[in-house]
Scaffold this active site. Structure first.
Site, short mmCIF file in Angstrom:
data_model
loop_
_atom_site.label_atom_id
_atom_site.label_comp_id
_atom_site.label_asym_id
_atom_site.label_seq_id
_atom_site.Cartn_x
_atom_site.Cartn_y
_atom_site.Cartn_z
N ASN A 9 0.86 -1.18 0.00
CA ASN A 9 0.00 0.00 0.00
C ASN A 9 0.90 1.23 0.00
OD1 ASN A 9 -1.86 2.00 0.42
ND2 ASN A 9 -2.47 1.35 2.47
N LYS A 11 0.08 4.18 -0.39
CA LYS A 11 -0.64 5.37 0.09
C LYS A 11 -0.41 6.52 -0.90
CE LYS A 11 -0.49 3.40 4.63
NZ LYS A 11 -0.46 3.54 6.08
N HIS A 94 -9.79 0.73 4.72
CA HIS A 94 -8.52 1.04 5.39
C HIS A 94 -8.79 2.02 6.53
CE1 HIS A 94 -4.53 2.56 6.23
NE2 HIS A 94 -4.08 1.45 5.68
N GLU A 96 -7.29 4.54 7.57
CA GLU A 96 -7.14 5.96 7.24
C GLU A 96 -8.41 6.47 6.53
OE1 GLU A 96 -3.34 5.67 5.25
OE2 GLU A 96 -2.43 5.20 7.19
N GLU A 167 -5.51 -4.98 10.66
CA GLU A 167 -4.56 -3.88 10.84
C GLU A 167 -4.91 -3.09 12.10
OE1 GLU A 167 -2.55 -2.76 6.86
OE2 GLU A 167 -4.33 -1.54 7.09
N GLY A 173 1.95 2.59 10.69
CA GLY A 173 2.87 3.71 10.50
C GLY A 173 3.54 4.18 11.78
N SER A 212 3.09 -1.76 10.40
CA SER A 212 4.53 -1.71 10.61
C SER A 212 5.24 -3.04 10.31
CB SER A 212 4.86 -1.22 12.02
OG SER A 212 4.37 0.09 12.21
P1 PGA Z 1 2.47 0.54 7.64
O1 PGA Z 1 1.05 0.69 6.94
O2 PGA Z 1 3.09 -0.75 7.14
O3 PGA Z 1 3.24 1.75 7.24
O4 PGA Z 1 2.22 0.47 9.12
C1 PGA Z 1 0.22 -0.43 6.75
C2 PGA Z 1 -1.09 0.02 6.16
O5 PGA Z 1 -1.56 1.11 6.49
O6 PGA Z 1 -1.70 -0.71 5.35
#
Ligand code: PGA
Length: 255
Positions: A9, A11, A94, A96, A167, A173, A212
């Site tokens: 992803n 983003k 997701h 976000e 997640e 993140g 992460s």
């Molecule tokens: P990250 O993001 O690996 O940077 O924690 C994962 C995600 O948001 O799908």
């Protein structure tokens, strides 16, 4: 045996030159054959990525879709449009999107249906916040998000091929991951809920971990019984690191 699945992803990251350099690195380091690899670039680069990648054993996904196939929704994109650009997967729900764009369980369910309508395989994200975990409500939250989709007419999952991404919001993140034990416990809970739909169904759905994931922690996570791979954000922006993570997931097939 479920085929391992790892998605990148990106983003809202990347430029045209980033895409070129990434592809160059992937050609040298990318694994082939043992694992389903899905790259989800920003929609603006999806066709460029899909066209340039060629036959390198990779599929493509879109990070978000609108629920409607067309309409007066300025700035939005339909699942069908992503399909036209080369996507075969769609991330839905997701955290976000849920947090920053106020996507409720009902909206996520509508987008899940939209992805399937367009012939895209949904990657349904579920996960609890830190406050919900601390209050002992992590499982209830995740199951409610899952039920939001499983319970909706048209999304009925029996015949549906889809991927669930667990997640935990507090791990996205942040550099903080769920421990393999914490993640496995939640994946087991999710699979048990899928089992209420049907046993064979529950055994066939891939449940991947996100939050992460990196080269160092992938092995401990991906060797858990119910963790079939990962949804990778930050670490997926480095082609060599992402390739290494995919290779770790691929070892599930060997075991
Ligand atoms: P990250 O993001 O690996 O940077 O924690 C994962 C995600 O948001 O799908």
């Amino acid at each position: 045996m479920r085929r391992p699945f790892v998605a990148a992803n990106w983003k809202m990251h990347g430029t045209a030159s980033f895409v070129e350099a990434y592809l160059e690195d992937w050609r040298k380091t990318g694994p082939r054959g043992v694992v389903d690899v899905v790259i989800c670039p920003p929609l603006a680069y999806l066709d460029r990525v899909a066209a340039a990648w060629g036959d390198h054993g990779v599929q493509f996904g879109v990070q978000a879709v609108h629920a409607e196939p067309s309409g007066a929704y300025t700035g939005e994109h339909a699942a069908e449009m992503a399909r036209d650009l080369g996507a075969t997967y769609a991330i839905v729900g997701h955290s976000e999107r849920r947090q920053l764009f106020a996507e409720s369980d009902a909206v996520v369910a509508a987008k899940f249906v939209a992805a399937r309508r367009a012939g895209l395989m949904p990657v349904l994200c579920v996960g609890e916040t830190l406050a919900e975990r601390r209050a002992g409500g992590a499982e209830a939250k995740v199951l409610a998000q899952l039920d939001g989709v499983l319970g909706r007419p048209g999304a009925k999952a029996l015949d549906a091929d889809f991927v669930v991404a667990y997640e935990p919001v507090w791990a996205i993140g942040t550099g903080e991951t769920a421990t393999p034990t914490q993640a496995q416990r939640m994946h087991g809970t999710i699979r048990a809920r899928l089992g209420e739909v049907g046993d064979a169904f529950a055994q066939s759905v891939r449940i991947v971990y996100g939050g992460s994931v990196n080269v160092d922690n992938a092995e401990a996570l991906f060797t858990q019984t119910d963790i079939d791979g990962g949804l990778v954000g930050g670490a997926s922006l480095d082609a060599a690191a992402f390739a290494a993570i995919c290779r770790v997931a691929g070892r599930r097939t060997d075991s």
